[in-house]
Design an enzyme around this catalytic site. Structure first.
Site, mmCIF file in Angstrom:
data_model
loop_
_atom_site.group_PDB
_atom_site.id
_atom_site.type_symbol
_atom_site.label_atom_id
_atom_site.label_comp_id
_atom_site.label_asym_id
_atom_site.label_seq_id
_atom_site.Cartn_x
_atom_site.Cartn_y
_atom_site.Cartn_z
ATOM 1 N N MET A 91 -28.874 -13.182 42.907
ATOM 2 C CA MET A 91 -29.451 -13.616 44.181
ATOM 3 C C MET A 91 -28.612 -13.084 45.332
ATOM 4 O O MET A 91 -27.395 -13.002 45.231
ATOM 5 C CB MET A 91 -29.489 -15.136 44.243
ATOM 6 N N ARG A 106 -29.089 -5.743 46.200
ATOM 7 C CA ARG A 106 -27.883 -5.748 45.385
ATOM 8 C C ARG A 106 -27.596 -4.353 44.882
ATOM 9 O O ARG A 106 -28.482 -3.515 44.769
ATOM 10 C CB ARG A 106 -28.084 -6.672 44.180
ATOM 11 N N LEU A 109 -25.836 -14.403 36.357
ATOM 12 C CA LEU A 109 -24.758 -13.412 36.375
ATOM 13 C C LEU A 109 -25.354 -12.020 36.454
ATOM 14 O O LEU A 109 -25.959 -11.533 35.495
ATOM 15 C CB LEU A 109 -23.887 -13.559 35.118
ATOM 16 N N GLU A 110 -25.187 -11.373 37.602
ATOM 17 C CA GLU A 110 -25.841 -10.096 37.858
ATOM 18 C C GLU A 110 -24.911 -8.902 37.650
ATOM 19 O O GLU A 110 -25.260 -7.777 37.977
ATOM 20 C CB GLU A 110 -26.425 -10.102 39.269
ATOM 21 N N ASN A 111 -23.734 -9.167 37.106
ATOM 22 C CA ASN A 111 -22.790 -8.090 36.830
ATOM 23 C C ASN A 111 -22.469 -8.004 35.349
ATOM 24 O O ASN A 111 -21.395 -7.576 34.956
ATOM 25 C CB ASN A 111 -21.510 -8.298 37.646
#
Length: 575
Positions: A1, A9, A400-402
């Site tokens: 987000m 992002r 968790l976007e990483n």
């Protein structure tokens, strides 16, 4: 987000550049189930498969490859290949094969985006891939050679501008092609370190230490085989509450199966044990909204300001601590106009009394929580459970976007479930790339915890064009993009009640991918009833589809609650 309005992002920008270009490869790689090991009579036709002789027999583009002594999957060496500029660090080998024969292609990878594939088969070329991985992960698929095919080209590669990847123990098992190769494998050693990592009233989760040379593991319950997996963890489901079971595990490869490990006993929880939250069960169709614990230009809200159309409110976000895997929560009272912790806790209780669920979200665009070993998994579970007890949260949202590690995130969530009980709410918000294939770590995690998972609200934005379940490429911003990508999850093993559509609440809420509420509603109708579809129409309907999610309740409020007013009402009116 996103924390800031209008800024995509980093993942979103990257995916836009390459997703359409690799569509055909991904349609094979992403939707092909991993193959089992070849028969014991087959051989590995790859030469220098473990890079023990440097790059002998391998050719890497633009000087991108070298061998390293760490990390390695087995032996004393592995390949390290580093993409640079317009080079994807491809390393290839020509492998001798027999015509009209079936082979299993396999390899272990770690690091950045990693691909393993084969060309020149004479039939259908295949590949497999995985996004960034912090631990060794096996890629595997099968291919059949054509009537006149005597050699194929095996390749590994990374992706432009991404981190270096590592590869080891590449194999093409099948009939001897006559070109030489590494020796056939020996039966692997017996696994050690088997332990119970979590329990629910109907399941027991297990973890163990990996065995060099193993391509898979068999799990036994009370002496009978119940499942086979490729990783070093498994969850045995369908068990009786408050009952003890004995488990063992074996390692397998093309040569055979090891002896059974030492046994462990797991006891399921009693039915109906309590969790962190209270109140009624979720409705059949639910709306999720992220509530911002910060001011980024959207309307500042207290939880009490969030409209009643939201059934699940994800508080964004928890903060990482100096302890690996552990998180905490700090209410931004000053940024939220003096909103106090006591008011916040009272508002959570009021929402729960109204039948709503409030969960703490982990991650976001800038989230750096890392769960990559048993210790950090335990720290995560303990810290989240502590937050549930302190604030009254009903559960946790994983955003968790990483990247995440499927093995240890599964362990962490299983451990949390064993503490919180059957009322625990677990939601997830992966990016589109994370759910393109069941081999992706996010998708694997969702499937690993399917028996305790509430809903996956994939983010259908900031992604560019992506593959649908029919292998075609769809651009974001359309009904087809929503329905054809949701189809991957529905066909990949998630229950319809565990699938939701995640969209921005306004054009300011994301860098790209906003669609009007009517488009979201049409997609919901298409998936649940087969009406209002675009050019893509799913092969079946999913009337139990959970619903929709938005980022965020604050951006929704800035737009006059137009999203929740329309989509919320539509979701709750679904049959």
């Amino acid at each position: 987000m996103d924390h800031a309005p209008g800024i995509p992002r980093p993942h979103g920008r990257r995916i836009t550049l390459w997703s359409a270009a690799t569509a055909l490869a991904l349609s094979v790689a992403g939707l092909t189930a991993a193959a089992g090991p070849a028969s014991a009579a087959d051989v590995n036709n790859v030469r220098n498969a473990g890079y023990e002789s440097g790059l002998s027999d391998w050719t890497c583009t633009a000087g991108s490859g070298t061998t390293v002594s760490s990390p390695v999957h087995s032996g004393s060496a592995a390949l390290k290949a580093t993409p640079a500029g317009q080079d994807d660090a491809q390393c290839t080998q020509t492998v001798a094969v027999q015509p009209n024969s079936t082979y299993t292609l396999s390899g272990w990878v770690q690091g950045g985006y990693s691909y393993l594939g084969v060309t020149g088969t004479g039939t259908t070329d295949v590949s497999a891939w995985t996004p960034d991985s912090t631990t060794w992960k096996q890629l595997s698929t099968t291919f059949t050679t054509g009537a006149s095919t005597t050699s194929v080209t095996v390749y590994t590669h990374g992706w432009y501008g991404q981190a270096a990847y590592y590869a080891d123990d590449v194999s093409v098992y099948g009939p001897d092609g006559g070109g030489g190769g590494d020796p056939a494998p020996t039966v692997p050693a017996t696994p050690s370190g088997l332990s119970v990592s979590g329990t629910t009233s109907s399941s027991v989760s297990l973890a163990w230490t990996g065995v060099s040379g193993a391509t898979g593991y068999n799990v036994y319950r009370d002496g009978a085989k119940v499942t086979a997996v490729t990783g070093t963890s498994a969850t045995v489901t369908g068990l009786t509450a408050a009952t003890s079971y004995t488990f063992q595990v074996t390692a397998t490869n093309a040569a055979g199966e090891s002896a059974k490990s030492a046994s462990v006993t797991g006891t399921t929880a009693s039915a109906g044990t309590g969790g962190g939250g209270t109140g009624a069960a979720l409705p059949k169709h639910a709306v999720t909204g992220y509530w911002q614990n910060f001011n980024n230009g959207a309307t500042v809200q207290k939880l009490s300001d969030v409209p009643s159309s939201y059934d699940i409110i994800a508080v964004a976000f928890a903060d990482a601590t100096s302890t690996p895997g552990a998180v905490t929560f700090n209410l931004d009272s000053s940024g939220l106009g003096g909103y106090t912790v006591d008011q916040f806790k009272a508002d959570i209780k009021a929402k729960q009394a109204a039948g709503k669920k409030v969960v703490i979200s982990i991650g976001g665009q800038n989230g750096t929580v890392s769960i990559n070993d048993s210790a950090s998994a335990t720290n995560f579970a303990n810290s989240v459970y502590s937050l549930m007890q302190t604030y009254g949260f009903d559960g946790v949202d994983i955003d968790l976007e990483n990247g995440l590690d499927a093995t240890y995130m599964t362990q962490a969530l299983r451990s949390l479930s064993s503490k919180a009980g059957s009322s625990l709410i677990i939601t997830m918000a992966p990016q589109t790339i994370d759910m393109q294939s069941t081999s992706n770590t996010y998708f694997q995690t969702a499937l690993n915890i399917k028996d305790i998972l509430t809903v996956v609200n994939m983010q259908y934005y900031n992604s560019g064009s992506m593959l649908g379940c029919d292998g075609k490429v769809y651009s974001q911003g359309s009904v087809d993009f929503l329905t054809a990508l949701a189809c991957i999850q529905l066909q990949g093993g998630l229950a319809p009640s565990q699938v939701g559509l995640g969209l921005p609440a306004s054009t300011s809420a994301a860098g790209s991918g906003y669609v009007s509420p009517s488009v979201v509603n049409n997609a919901l109708d298409c998936l649940t009833a087969g009406t209002n579809c675009g050019s893509f129409k799913p092969s079946k309907t999913y009337p139990d589809l959970r619903g929709a999610m938005t980022w965020s309740t604050n951006w929704d409020a800035s737009a006059g609650n137009a999203w929740s007013g329309s989509v919320g009402a539509h979701v709750h009116a679904l049959p």
